[in-house]
Each structure stands twice: as structure tokens, then as C-alpha cells.
Design a protein around this motif. Sequence first.
Motif, PDB file in Angstrom:
ATOM      1  N   GLY A 182      -6.220  22.951  -3.188  1.00 49.21           N
ATOM      2  CA  GLY A 182      -5.285  23.719  -4.140  1.00 49.21           C
ATOM      3  C   GLY A 182      -5.518  24.880  -4.412  1.00 49.21           C
ATOM      4  O   GLY A 182      -6.615  25.309  -4.154  1.00 49.21           O
ATOM      5  N   CYS A 185      -1.588  17.904  -2.975  1.00 47.29           N
ATOM      6  CA  CYS A 185      -3.022  18.372  -3.876  1.00 47.29           C
ATOM      7  C   CYS A 185      -2.117  18.339  -5.241  1.00 47.29           C
ATOM      8  O   CYS A 185      -1.301  19.176  -5.259  1.00 47.29           O
ATOM      9  N   LYS A 186      -2.503  17.760  -6.193  1.00 43.15           N
ATOM     10  CA  LYS A 186      -2.628  17.623  -7.636  1.00 43.15           C
ATOM     11  C   LYS A 186      -3.563  18.130  -8.417  1.00 43.15           C
ATOM     12  O   LYS A 186      -4.760  17.874  -8.281  1.00 43.15           O
ATOM     13  N   THR A 187      -3.445  19.329  -9.286  1.00 40.48           N
ATOM     14  CA  THR A 187      -4.388  19.938 -10.149  1.00 40.48           C
ATOM     15  C   THR A 187      -4.158  19.492 -11.445  1.00 40.48           C
ATOM     16  O   THR A 187      -3.041  19.301 -11.995  1.00 40.48           O
ATOM     17  N   SER A 233     -13.783  17.605  -8.049  1.00 37.59           N
ATOM     18  CA  SER A 233     -12.550  16.250  -7.846  1.00 37.59           C
ATOM     19  C   SER A 233     -12.792  15.678  -9.394  1.00 37.59           C
ATOM     20  O   SER A 233     -13.603  15.503 -10.117  1.00 37.59           O
ATOM     21  N   SER A 254      -9.025  18.239  -9.234  1.00 37.42           N
ATOM     22  CA  SER A 254      -8.075  18.050  -8.439  1.00 37.42           C
ATOM     23  C   SER A 254      -7.811  16.758  -7.919  1.00 37.42           C
ATOM     24  O   SER A 254      -8.950  16.255  -7.504  1.00 37.42           O
ATOM     25  N   ALA A 311      -8.931  24.673  -9.182  1.00 35.88           N
ATOM     26  CA  ALA A 311      -9.746  23.279  -9.373  1.00 35.88           C
ATOM     27  C   ALA A 311     -11.190  23.554  -8.672  1.00 35.88           C
ATOM     28  O   ALA A 311     -11.038  23.952  -7.407  1.00 35.88           O
TER      29      ALA A 311
END
Length: 257
Positions: A146, A108-110, A153, A169, A150
Motif C-alpha cells: 500500500g 491491500c488494507k492499511t 505486517s 497492512s 504501513a
Amino acid sequence: MALSRPRVGLAGIVCLGVMLAITGCGTTVTTQDAGRVTPASPSPSSDQTNEGTPVGEAEGGDDQGQPDSDGGEDPAQDRVRTGPVAQYGGPAYGDQGTAEVLEAGLWCKTIAVFWGGDPVPEGVSFTFEEAVTDRPGLQVDGGVCGTRGADRSCLGMVVKANESGIFCSLVLRPAADFQDGTAITFRGTLECPTGEICDKVAAREVEPGPPIIVDDPEPPVEEEQPQQQQQEEEQPGEEQPTDSPDTGPSQPGEESG
């Protein structure tokens, strides 16, 4: 004299009949054509023109009065632009740290998103539609994930004028050929009330946040397990040799004495 009189009377009767016939024909033509716009003796060109031009074609001959599709400019094309966020003055964004591991092979990337720079006119919005990577081996999907705040999306997100405090995220799926240091950028659509406003927004100077860089957040499990096993094997091995020298030398000593 008796014979000539009937001849004169017969001639008069014939002349009278001819005159009545001529008068009757003229009256009949006038009565039949009384409701027509054309004269009693229409010209051939008039009849051919009316018969050769159907009613449907006469009403819609010039595309039914509509202008040519190639003429004029479409105002929507001036106020809608699609492409990289930075190219069209869209909201800036910045990386929010290392990717989080959701499960093995799923990260997961924030990301923080903000307009920044000069104020943006009302009615302007930017839609984040696509995430682009600079290297193969990383699939980027939309999703809320995450632990860093977040609430939406990044993909499909609409950011309106001067909206701030946005954290979105991405769900990352690395493949076997994933490379550390893979960068992510965004493409989308800028919409403005007019083309002039789009020009002003695109000309804004905005300082972007940290670039979105993805490194493998999962620990190298295969390398740590052998080290732990070696440590566990070494500890019992050191205790066993300490007992054996005490018993071993005593046996030979007894035999020598």
C-alpha cells in the motif's frame, strides 16, 4: 593304674580341642562381619528389606524429590492470555480507508494501531497473530503493501506498552464468493509481568477506531467496456446519415424534371 592314666590324658586333650574349636569359630564370624553395619547374626527381615529395595528406587522413589505436576499453579498462565484483542485490553485499531488494488484479485488494507485510554504498565505487550473475517470468501495474509505509510505486517506484529504511531497492512485475496462489507478483527496474545497487571490492562476502557470493512475496490470493468463501445459506435453512425440525404433526393429530382 597304668591303663587309666592314658584315658584321663586323652579326655583332657579332647576337651581342650573342643574348646579351641569353639573359640576359633567365634573369632571367624566376628572377623568376617567386622565391616558390616548389621549385627553378627542379622535378622531375616533386615536382609529382605535391603535386597528388595534397589538403590535406584531408593533414591528416586518419590519422583526423585520433585513435586507432583498437578499441584500448584503455573504463574505463566496468569500473565499470558490469548484471544480477541478487545477482550484482553490489547491495542485498539482502526480502518484507514478503502482497500488498494495491487493487481487483479489482490488487494491491500492499511490499519492504524494504538493503545489509547489509560497508560499501559511497562512490560506489557500484545502480539497480533490471526485475522478473522465474519464472512467467507476473503483470504487474509500478512505483508507490507500500500501507499498509506504501513511499514510492517499486521500479522506477527508485537506492540509494546504505550507504543504509538503504528501503521500495518494486510494482503487480501478475494474469492468468487466474496461479499462487500466483510469485516476483519484480530486475535492475539497479551503478555504481562504479573497476573494482576493483566487484569488491569483487560479492564481498561479504550475507544476503538473505525471498524475494518472490506468492499471491492476494483472497478466493474465488464460493465464499462460495453458502454464505451456503444459510444464509439454511435458517433460514426450519426455522421454517415447526414451525407446520404444530400445525394439521395437529388437523383429522383433530376428524373422528375
